[in-house]
Motif scaffolding. Structure first.
Motif, short mmCIF file in Angstrom:
data_model
loop_
_atom_site.label_atom_id
_atom_site.label_comp_id
_atom_site.label_asym_id
_atom_site.label_seq_id
_atom_site.Cartn_x
_atom_site.Cartn_y
_atom_site.Cartn_z
N ARG A 89 -12.03 18.59 -3.89
CA ARG A 89 -13.28 17.88 -4.21
C ARG A 89 -14.07 17.54 -2.95
NH1 ARG A 89 -11.93 13.15 -8.01
NH2 ARG A 89 -14.19 13.00 -7.99
N TRP A 90 -13.45 16.92 -1.97
CA TRP A 90 -14.14 16.56 -0.73
C TRP A 90 -14.33 17.79 0.14
CZ3 TRP A 90 -11.73 14.77 4.29
CH2 TRP A 90 -12.69 14.23 5.15
N ALA B 184 -17.40 19.64 -1.51
CA ALA B 184 -18.22 18.70 -0.72
C ALA B 184 -18.72 17.53 -1.58
CB ALA B 184 -19.37 19.41 -0.02
N GLU B 185 -17.88 17.08 -2.52
CA GLU B 185 -18.25 15.92 -3.33
C GLU B 185 -18.20 14.66 -2.47
OE1 GLU B 185 -15.95 15.50 -6.91
OE2 GLU B 185 -16.23 17.60 -7.45
N ASP B 186 -19.01 13.72 -2.83
CA ASP B 186 -19.03 12.44 -2.14
C ASP B 186 -17.97 11.54 -2.79
OD1 ASP B 186 -19.68 10.27 -0.56
OD2 ASP B 186 -21.48 9.75 -1.71
N VAL B 187 -16.72 11.75 -2.39
CA VAL B 187 -15.59 10.98 -2.92
C VAL B 187 -14.85 10.30 -1.78
CG1 VAL B 187 -15.25 12.46 -4.95
CG2 VAL B 187 -14.02 12.96 -2.84
N GLY C 269 -20.91 19.49 4.05
CA GLY C 269 -21.34 18.12 3.82
C GLY C 269 -20.21 17.17 3.49
N GLY C 270 -19.11 17.66 2.97
CA GLY C 270 -17.97 16.80 2.69
C GLY C 270 -17.04 16.81 3.89
N ARG C 271 -15.92 17.44 3.72
CA ARG C 271 -14.93 17.54 4.80
C ARG C 271 -15.42 18.44 5.93
NH1 ARG C 271 -8.68 17.79 3.76
NH2 ARG C 271 -8.01 17.66 5.91
N LYS D 235 -18.46 20.19 8.07
CA LYS D 235 -19.85 19.92 8.45
C LYS D 235 -20.63 21.15 8.89
CE LYS D 235 -18.95 15.58 7.81
NZ LYS D 235 -19.02 15.16 6.45
#
Length: 177
Positions: A76-77, A81-84, A134-136, A138
């Motif tokens: 997910r992260w 790239a979920e914002d979790v 954008g998540g883990r 960049k």
């Protein structure tokens, strides 16, 4: 002397011997290890699930909680790239320690939710798809493919299910396959 067919052990665990598609193999083995995790927990009392095993220092339920966080971080992260929240407050110690007020059912439901999220993400992707940014990850050069991420998840499960074999033997003498 040859054993009757019903007594011949399977030659391989995981997906059937006819599976040769890498995507199907990775997902099949990931599911096999998830099922192995549950088999190795079966029969333990709530107290046995929650009590840290010495000299290992962690409880079987803490291992389940950790694997839920691993799936969340990588899929997910990482991949989506979920914002979790990627790590619990308290980092590694909190990830492996089940809070006194958290029930076994809550830990198992949280773990299953992460498994469901992973299955949903991989169902709509190919192994060559790169993790979103954008998540883990960049930058594009940091973003691994789904195949690489799934391979990482497999090695996490393989290592931890093996460790659970040791824990289970220390708890009640049960040994795994």
């Amino acid at each position: 002397m040859q054993q009757p067919p019903e007594q011949v052990p399977a030659l391989l665990d995981g997906p059937t011997v006819n599976v040769c598609d890498v995507h199907e193999l990775l997902l099949g083995y990931l599911e096999w290890y998830r099922e192995a995790l549950m088999r190795k927990l079966a029969g333990l009392s709530d107290d046995q699930l929650r009590t840290p095993v010495e000299p290992l220092g962690w409880a079987p339920l803490g291992l389940v909680q950790h694997l839920g966080w691993v799936e969340r971080r990588w899929m997910r992260w990482g991949f989506a790239a979920e914002d979790v929240v990627a790590y619990p407050p308290g980092e590694d110690a909190a990830e492996w320690t089940v809070a006194a007020g958290t029930s076994t059912a809550e830990v198992m439901a949280a773990y299953q939710a992460e498994v469901t999220a992973t299955n949903s993400l991989v169902g709509a992707a190919t192994l060559s798809d790169r993790a979103r940014l954008g998540g883990r990850f960049k930058t594009p050069d940091q973003a691994p493919s789904l195949g690489r991420i799934l391979f990482h998840l497999l090695q996490e499960y393989a290592r931890h299910v093996g460790q659970l074999d040791v824990a289970r033997e220390l708890i009640d003498g049960e040994t795994g396959e």
